[in-house]
Motif scaffolding. Structure first.
Motif, PDB file in Angstrom:
ATOM      1  N   ALA A  47      -9.759  -4.054 101.167  1.00  0.00           N
ATOM      2  CA  ALA A  47      -9.145  -2.718 101.063  1.00  0.00           C
ATOM      3  C   ALA A  47     -10.128  -1.643 101.535  1.00  0.00           C
ATOM      4  CB  ALA A  47      -8.713  -2.464  99.625  1.00  0.00           C
ATOM      5  N   GLU A  48     -11.407  -1.827 101.198  1.00  0.00           N
ATOM      6  CA  GLU A  48     -12.424  -0.863 101.652  1.00  0.00           C
ATOM      7  C   GLU A  48     -12.603  -0.943 103.176  1.00  0.00           C
ATOM      8  OE1 GLU A  48     -15.766  -2.012  99.274  1.00  0.00           O
ATOM      9  OE2 GLU A  48     -14.890  -1.130  97.465  1.00  0.00           O
ATOM     10  N   PHE A  49     -12.556  -2.172 103.698  1.00  0.00           N
ATOM     11  CA  PHE A  49     -12.643  -2.355 105.150  1.00  0.00           C
ATOM     12  C   PHE A  49     -11.475  -1.627 105.829  1.00  0.00           C
ATOM     13  CE2 PHE A  49     -10.745  -4.748 108.644  1.00  0.00           C
ATOM     14  CZ  PHE A  49     -11.738  -4.629 109.615  1.00  0.00           C
ATOM     15  N   ALA A  50     -10.287  -1.821 105.266  1.00  0.00           N
ATOM     16  CA  ALA A  50      -9.086  -1.199 105.842  1.00  0.00           C
ATOM     17  C   ALA A  50      -9.216   0.329 105.828  1.00  0.00           C
ATOM     18  CB  ALA A  50      -7.849  -1.638 105.055  1.00  0.00           C
ATOM     19  N   ALA A  51      -9.705   0.868 104.712  1.00  0.00           N
ATOM     20  CA  ALA A  51      -9.869   2.331 104.606  1.00  0.00           C
ATOM     21  C   ALA A  51     -10.919   2.820 105.596  1.00  0.00           C
ATOM     22  CB  ALA A  51     -10.267   2.695 103.176  1.00  0.00           C
ATOM     23  N   CYS A  52     -11.965   2.015 105.795  1.00  0.00           N
ATOM     24  CA  CYS A  52     -13.042   2.361 106.730  1.00  0.00           C
ATOM     25  C   CYS A  52     -12.497   2.470 108.158  1.00  0.00           C
ATOM     26  CB  CYS A  52     -14.136   1.289 106.628  1.00  0.00           C
ATOM     27  SG  CYS A  52     -15.527   1.465 107.764  1.00  0.00           S
ATOM     28  N   VAL A  53     -11.679   1.478 108.552  1.00  0.00           N
ATOM     29  CA  VAL A  53     -11.121   1.493 109.915  1.00  0.00           C
ATOM     30  C   VAL A  53     -10.151   2.664 110.059  1.00  0.00           C
ATOM     31  CG1 VAL A  53      -9.673   0.237 111.568  1.00  0.00           C
ATOM     32  CG2 VAL A  53     -11.411  -0.998 110.242  1.00  0.00           C
ATOM     33  N   ASN A 253     -15.459  -0.691 118.276  1.00  0.00           N
ATOM     34  CA  ASN A 253     -16.750  -0.356 117.652  1.00  0.00           C
ATOM     35  C   ASN A 253     -16.575   0.006 116.182  1.00  0.00           C
ATOM     36  OD1 ASN A 253     -18.194  -0.842 119.929  1.00  0.00           O
ATOM     37  ND2 ASN A 253     -18.251   1.300 120.602  1.00  0.00           N
ATOM     38  N   VAL A 254     -15.545   0.771 115.878  1.00  0.00           N
ATOM     39  CA  VAL A 254     -15.283   1.136 114.476  1.00  0.00           C
ATOM     40  C   VAL A 254     -15.038  -0.127 113.665  1.00  0.00           C
ATOM     41  CG1 VAL A 254     -13.631   2.251 112.919  1.00  0.00           C
ATOM     42  CG2 VAL A 254     -14.414   3.455 114.966  1.00  0.00           C
ATOM     43  N   MET A 255     -14.218  -1.023 114.210  1.00  0.00           N
ATOM     44  CA  MET A 255     -13.894  -2.263 113.477  1.00  0.00           C
ATOM     45  C   MET A 255     -15.131  -3.106 113.265  1.00  0.00           C
ATOM     46  SD  MET A 255     -10.516  -4.176 113.961  1.00  0.00           S
ATOM     47  CE  MET A 255      -8.943  -3.473 113.937  1.00  0.00           C
ATOM     48  N   THR A 256     -15.953  -3.206 114.291  1.00  0.00           N
ATOM     49  CA  THR A 256     -17.169  -4.015 114.165  1.00  0.00           C
ATOM     50  C   THR A 256     -18.097  -3.394 113.131  1.00  0.00           C
ATOM     51  OG1 THR A 256     -16.927  -4.684 116.451  1.00  0.00           O
ATOM     52  CG2 THR A 256     -19.087  -5.035 115.474  1.00  0.00           C
ATOM     53  N   GLY A 257     -18.252  -2.079 113.172  1.00  0.00           N
ATOM     54  CA  GLY A 257     -19.112  -1.387 112.202  1.00  0.00           C
ATOM     55  C   GLY A 257     -18.597  -1.579 110.782  1.00  0.00           C
ATOM     56  N   CYS A 258     -17.294  -1.414 110.594  1.00  0.00           N
ATOM     57  CA  CYS A 258     -16.706  -1.588 109.258  1.00  0.00           C
ATOM     58  C   CYS A 258     -16.859  -3.044 108.790  1.00  0.00           C
ATOM     59  CB  CYS A 258     -15.228  -1.186 109.260  1.00  0.00           C
ATOM     60  SG  CYS A 258     -14.961   0.583 109.528  1.00  0.00           S
ATOM     61  N   VAL A 261     -20.411  -3.593 107.401  1.00  0.00           N
ATOM     62  CA  VAL A 261     -20.496  -3.029 106.048  1.00  0.00           C
ATOM     63  C   VAL A 261     -19.761  -3.943 105.056  1.00  0.00           C
ATOM     64  CG1 VAL A 261     -19.850  -1.069 104.595  1.00  0.00           C
ATOM     65  CG2 VAL A 261     -20.701  -0.674 106.906  1.00  0.00           C
ATOM     66  N   ALA A 262     -18.584  -4.419 105.466  1.00  0.00           N
ATOM     67  CA  ALA A 262     -17.777  -5.271 104.572  1.00  0.00           C
ATOM     68  C   ALA A 262     -18.533  -6.553 104.229  1.00  0.00           C
ATOM     69  CB  ALA A 262     -16.439  -5.603 105.231  1.00  0.00           C
ATOM     70  N   GLU A 263     -19.223  -7.116 105.212  1.00  0.00           N
ATOM     71  CA  GLU A 263     -19.938  -8.371 104.945  1.00  0.00           C
ATOM     72  C   GLU A 263     -21.067  -8.143 103.935  1.00  0.00           C
ATOM     73  OE1 GLU A 263     -19.857 -11.314 108.156  1.00  0.00           O
ATOM     74  OE2 GLU A 263     -21.978 -11.630 107.760  1.00  0.00           O
ATOM     75  N   GLY A 266     -19.454  -7.445 100.576  1.00  0.00           N
ATOM     76  CA  GLY A 266     -18.862  -8.670 100.039  1.00  0.00           C
ATOM     77  C   GLY A 266     -19.918  -9.587  99.444  1.00  0.00           C
ATOM     78  N   ASP A 267     -21.037  -9.742 100.155  1.00  0.00           N
ATOM     79  CA  ASP A 267     -22.140 -10.576  99.632  1.00  0.00           C
ATOM     80  C   ASP A 267     -22.587 -10.028  98.280  1.00  0.00           C
ATOM     81  OD1 ASP A 267     -22.204 -12.188 101.814  1.00  0.00           O
ATOM     82  OD2 ASP A 267     -23.934 -11.241 102.766  1.00  0.00           O
ATOM     83  N   TRP A 268     -22.784  -8.735  98.233  1.00  0.00           N
ATOM     84  CA  TRP A 268     -23.293  -8.097  97.021  1.00  0.00           C
ATOM     85  C   TRP A 268     -22.298  -8.287  95.868  1.00  0.00           C
ATOM     86  CZ3 TRP A 268     -21.683  -4.040  93.893  1.00  0.00           C
ATOM     87  CH2 TRP A 268     -22.638  -3.577  92.989  1.00  0.00           C
ATOM     88  N   ARG A 269     -21.032  -8.028  96.149  1.00  0.00           N
ATOM     89  CA  ARG A 269     -20.023  -8.154  95.092  1.00  0.00           C
ATOM     90  C   ARG A 269     -19.919  -9.589  94.591  1.00  0.00           C
ATOM     91  NH1 ARG A 269     -15.569  -4.515  94.429  1.00  0.00           N
ATOM     92  NH2 ARG A 269     -15.793  -2.645  95.685  1.00  0.00           N
TER      93      ARG A 269
END
Ligand code: PCA
Length: 328
Positions: A47-53, A253-258, A261-263, A266-269
């Motif tokens: 959901a955060e990835f989606a909001a980022c894009v 580029n936006v998708m790759t950047g997001c 961040v998501a990866e 996700g690791d942290w969570r």
């Protein structure tokens, strides 16, 4: 947080549209099916990835997640993306090990059992996996590990002898093979369906993370969690390759950047969630602890057998992946 980001994204979208004089017709929404419950950390990251894009493209490309298998069930998501029924989605890739044995690299018992080793394994696998997915008309965006996999039962289990004839919920070929080797009866069931499967006795045990046990409230039916730390399978977010190639460079580029961040997020969570969910299982009355030496030793033997079988089915590609992992 997600809601706030969504609201921000919507606001950005509106103002960007007004500033550029864009018409509504130029904006696009991509539906993103996800198999796991909305409250699970993978879905939160999605959901955060989606909001980022959505925010990053000023609303030109909005992504709408559909967690809990509500748009497509887990087993259907990959095909839906490949065939362009949707442009993007998330799937547990080892669920497709029967299509290509390489997809099972993250479900080899006792190969990579910590978050650090799982990361190393992913570094070794990312290149080959990207190629396999490209050949299937898919572009890989990011992958996030589940916490390590432990065994759930509804009685005390001290050895493989205690496991004979138990109905075991599987989620990929490796979990089904583990059941077979231990004399259990595998039945493939998506996470979204397991609470019901345990309640009705269709399944009586499984291997999974504390996270999925917590999400599905398995303490309502099961009593024991043995933290055997077998492997850390991953969920992948993928885009239909034609849809990806149809995006302009700045949207890519936006998708790759997001995705980057998501990866990280996700690791942290996943790490943070591990302790919390195991504590929650115990707080709801389950036994949570390591397996006894006998059981752990027997499982390690199955692990060695399954590693050999995986190498046999993947040939040179599998060996190269393991060599790259060991070289890191
Ligand atoms: N949960 C998922 C896959 C691995 C995990 O921890 C499941 O049980 O379906």
């Amino acid at each position: 947080m997600t809601k706030t980001l969504k609201t921000m994204a919507a606001t950005c979208a509106v103002s960007a549209g007004m500033a550029l004089g864009a018409t509504a017709a130029s904006a696009e929404t991509w539906d993103m099916p996800m198999a796991y419950s909305a409250t699970n950390f993978h879905s939160a990251v999605g959901a955060e990835f989606a909001a980022c894009v959505t925010a990053g493209t000023g609303g030109e490309l909005a992504i709408q997640t559909h967690p809990g298998g509500s748009l497509f069930a887990g087993g259907e998501i990959k095909r839906a993306i490949q065939t362009g029924q949707v442009n993007i989605g998330e799937r547990l890739l080892s669920g497709h090990q029967n299509e290509n044995a390489l997809f099972g690299f993250d479900s080899i018992p006792f190969l990579a059992t910590s978050f650090a080793d799982s990361e190393k394994l992913w570094e070794a696998a990312k290149g080959p996996l990207t190629e396999v997915l490209n050949a299937q008309n898919l572009h890989l965006l990011y992958a996030v590990p589940w916490p390590s996999q432990g065994l759930y039962f509804k009685k005390e289990i001290n050895s493989v002898a205690d496991m004979q004839g138990i109905k075991f919920r599987s989620y990929n070929s490796a979990t089904a093979r583990l059941a077979e080797l231990s004399g259990m009866l595998p039945v493939q069931i998506e996470a979204a369906e397991i609470s019901q499967a345990f309640a009705t006795g269709v399944a009586e045990s499984m291997i999974s993370s504390g996270s999925t046990g917590y999400d599905r409230k398995v303490w309502e039916s099961l009593t024991h969690f043995y933290d055997v730390q077998a492997w850390l399978p991953r969920n992948y977010v993928m885009v239909n390759l034609d849809a990806w190639n149809g995006l302009d460079a700045s949207t890519q580029n936006v998708m790759t950047g997001c995705s980057i961040v998501a990866e990280y997020a996700g690791d942290w969570r996943s790490i943070e969630y591990t302790k919390f969910t195991l504590n929650q299982l115990a707080a709801h009355g389950m036994f949570v602890g390591p397996a006894g030496d006998k059981l752990q030793g027997e499982l390690k033997e199955f692990g060695a057998k399954m590693t050999a079988e995986w190498l046999e089915s993947t040939g040179a590609a599998g060996q190269a992946l393991i060599d790259a992992y060991n070289a890191n």
